[in-house]
Write an enzyme that holds these catalytic residues in place. Structure first.
Site, PDB file in Angstrom:
ATOM      1  N   GLY A  63      -4.720   6.704   0.177  1.00 26.32           N
ATOM      2  CA  GLY A  63      -3.942   6.820   1.437  1.00 26.32           C
ATOM      3  C   GLY A  63      -4.039   8.388   2.041  1.00 26.32           C
ATOM      4  O   GLY A  63      -4.014   9.191   1.113  1.00 26.32           O
ATOM      5  N   SER A  64      -4.151   8.316   3.121  1.00 23.52           N
ATOM      6  CA  SER A  64      -3.750   9.654   3.843  1.00 23.52           C
ATOM      7  C   SER A  64      -2.353  10.030   3.680  1.00 23.52           C
ATOM      8  O   SER A  64      -1.516   9.527   3.483  1.00 23.52           O
ATOM      9  CB  SER A  64      -4.298   9.691   5.368  1.00 23.52           C
ATOM     10  OG  SER A  64      -5.680   9.229   5.274  1.00 23.52           O
ATOM     11  N   GLY A  65      -2.277  11.542   4.115  1.00 25.21           N
ATOM     12  CA  GLY A  65      -0.914  11.986   3.817  1.00 25.21           C
ATOM     13  C   GLY A  65      -0.442  12.811   2.678  1.00 25.21           C
ATOM     14  O   GLY A  65       0.472  13.481   2.439  1.00 25.21           O
ATOM     15  N   HIS A  66      -1.663  12.943   1.922  1.00 23.68           N
ATOM     16  CA  HIS A  66      -1.661  13.737   0.474  1.00 23.68           C
ATOM     17  C   HIS A  66      -2.436  15.095   0.889  1.00 23.68           C
ATOM     18  O   HIS A  66      -3.052  15.745  -0.085  1.00 23.68           O
ATOM     19  CB  HIS A  66      -2.153  13.027  -0.464  1.00 23.68           C
ATOM     20  CG  HIS A  66      -1.424  11.699  -0.677  1.00 23.68           C
ATOM     21  ND1 HIS A  66      -0.019  11.546  -0.915  1.00 23.68           N
ATOM     22  CD2 HIS A  66      -1.819  10.386  -0.670  1.00 23.68           C
ATOM     23  CE1 HIS A  66       0.503  10.310  -0.985  1.00 23.68           C
ATOM     24  NE2 HIS A  66      -0.621   9.462  -0.845  1.00 23.68           N
ATOM     25  N   LYS A 114      -7.024   6.849  -8.588  1.00 26.07           N
ATOM     26  CA  LYS A 114      -5.629   7.166  -8.937  1.00 26.07           C
ATOM     27  C   LYS A 114      -4.968   5.794  -9.146  1.00 26.07           C
ATOM     28  O   LYS A 114      -5.326   4.903  -8.832  1.00 26.07           O
ATOM     29  CB  LYS A 114      -5.061   7.897  -7.927  1.00 26.07           C
ATOM     30  CG  LYS A 114      -5.492   9.174  -7.483  1.00 26.07           C
ATOM     31  CD  LYS A 114      -4.493   9.942  -6.393  1.00 26.07           C
ATOM     32  CE  LYS A 114      -4.132   9.037  -5.257  1.00 26.07           C
ATOM     33  NZ  LYS A 114      -5.571   8.867  -4.458  1.00 26.07           N
ATOM     34  N   ASP A 119      -5.577   1.055  -4.615  1.00 31.47           N
ATOM     35  CA  ASP A 119      -6.827   1.614  -5.048  1.00 31.47           C
ATOM     36  C   ASP A 119      -7.458   1.000  -5.927  1.00 31.47           C
ATOM     37  O   ASP A 119      -8.792   0.915  -5.979  1.00 31.47           O
ATOM     38  CB  ASP A 119      -6.448   3.275  -5.588  1.00 31.47           C
ATOM     39  CG  ASP A 119      -5.873   4.018  -4.170  1.00 31.47           C
ATOM     40  OD1 ASP A 119      -5.591   3.351  -3.062  1.00 31.47           O
ATOM     41  OD2 ASP A 119      -5.570   4.969  -4.433  1.00 31.47           O
ATOM     42  N   HIS A 228       4.173   8.995  -2.906  1.00 37.00           N
ATOM     43  CA  HIS A 228       4.428   8.339  -1.768  1.00 37.00           C
ATOM     44  C   HIS A 228       5.725   8.088  -1.501  1.00 37.00           C
ATOM     45  O   HIS A 228       6.483   7.304  -0.657  1.00 37.00           O
ATOM     46  CB  HIS A 228       3.696   6.718  -2.074  1.00 37.00           C
ATOM     47  CG  HIS A 228       2.397   6.795  -2.381  1.00 37.00           C
ATOM     48  ND1 HIS A 228       1.974   6.806  -3.794  1.00 37.00           N
ATOM     49  CD2 HIS A 228       1.373   6.456  -1.748  1.00 37.00           C
ATOM     50  CE1 HIS A 228       0.880   6.619  -3.741  1.00 37.00           C
ATOM     51  NE2 HIS A 228       0.282   6.574  -2.498  1.00 37.00           N
TER      52      HIS A 228
END
Length: 341
Positions: A63-66, A114, A119, A228
């Site tokens: 996911g994006s945001g990391h 991960k 994922d 998250h």
């Protein structure tokens, strides 16, 4: 221009929240066109020179945001491709398959995954599809978080800070010409020798939601969080940096039980913590490691695997050997990590 998406809960630099990932990826590629390119249709990032004939290729995603994980680590000496999903959402198998095909140079491809349920499932499906097309894929699971055994997103331990170290070290192994089984074995060795623990001093606000994931009262800290915004093992009063360093280092070392003395110490910011505080925290971590008879011969300090604007930090300790140390020192040329070039 700053756009106030929700005056009550969220102020971010956005156009349409639905487009934030695609527009950010386009900006990343525009800023770093020398080292990576963006395929908007497939929504993947690849090295500009991919595929590299005869070289084992490395792919990761999530996911994006990391950010800068994972797109910021695409380039020579690290990842060949990254598959970004929507914010805090796994990419889909089609993205992963497209990335695998785009960077396959004939020596096989490693998927660095991960340990989050989405994922793991989607990379598994992509690997099966790639095998059907004659591409040999090895999957390496990252599960270094000692805070909790199971979480909202995982069965088993979460993959967190060790992901950055694994991508760098395995990337150097692939760059020097190691074969698929060797690169995979080195990647797994990094995972086996690394442990992490994170804390949060605030929550974060996903753009599509417009509100914080959780409420953390002033003066409290969440111990053992995931990337998250998952809750940790417990919540307690916010203490000093010295006390918080101990809360992180002690469970890491207790679980790792290093047999040698040389380690890499990684103090990571969660997105909203200034370097002033991260280096202060590193000073405390360094003292605790030395008091335990360990020598941090290598280190990394900064925000490399984040949770949007969350205030907080994580500590990762990797037990080094001669080969891992040498691979860490090897040249790398990516948007987020660059040395020796």
């Amino acid at each position: 221009m700053a756009t106030e998406v929700s005056a009550a809960s969220m102020r971010k630099l956005l156009n349409d929240p639905a487009d934030v990932v695609k527009e950010s990826l386009a900006g990343l590629a525009a800023a770093h066109a020398r080292v990576l390119r963006y395929d908007a249709e497939a929504q993947i990032l690849t090295r500009t020179d991919a595929p590299v004939s005869g070289k084992v290729a490395l792919i990761s995603g999530g996911g994006s945001g990391h950010e800068p994980l994972h797109g910021g680590f695409v380039g020579k000496g690290m990842l060949d491709a990254a598959c970004p999903g929507e914010v805090f959402t796994s990419p889909v198998p089609d993205q992963m398959l497209a990335a695998t095909k785009a960077v396959d140079g004939g020596a096989g491809v490693i998927h660095i995954v991960k340990n989050y349920t989405g994922d793991v499932m989607n990379f598994k499906l992509a690997a099966e599809d790639a095998a059907d097309e004659g591409i040999h894929v090895e999957s390496v699971l990252v599960d270094d978080d000692v805070a909790v055994q199971d979480s909202l997103y995982t069965a088993g331990r979460r993959g967190v800070g060790a992901t950055v170290l694994l991508e760098k070290i395995a990337g150097a192994s692939a760059e020097r010409g190691d074969d698929l089984s060797t690169v995979a074995a080195i990647a797994r060795r990094v995972n086996e020798r690394a442990r992490s623990f994170g804390i949060a001093l605030s929550s974060c606000t996903p753009p599509a939601a417009g509100r914080p994931i959780f409420d953390l009262p002033v003066g409290e800290v969440e111990l053992g969080i995931g990337i998250h915004g998952e809750p940790g093992r417990r919540r307690g009063p916010l203490g000093t940096a010295r006390e918080l360093a101990r809360e992180m280092v002690e469970p890491v070392l207790s679980d790792l039980k290093p047999g040698g003395s040389r380690v890499l110490a990684f103090v990571n910011g969660m997105g909203g913590t200034p370097e002033l505080e991260l280096y202060l925290l590193y000073h405390e971590v360094d003292k605790l490691l030395r008091a335990a008879g360990l020598e941090p011969t290598r280190n990394l300090v900064g925000s490399y695997i984040t949770s949007l604007e969350m205030a907080g930090a994580s500590v990762t300790v990797l037990e080094l050997d001669d080969e891992l140390e040498s691979l860490w020192d090897a040249p790398v040329d990516t948007p987020a990590l660059r040395w020796g070039v």
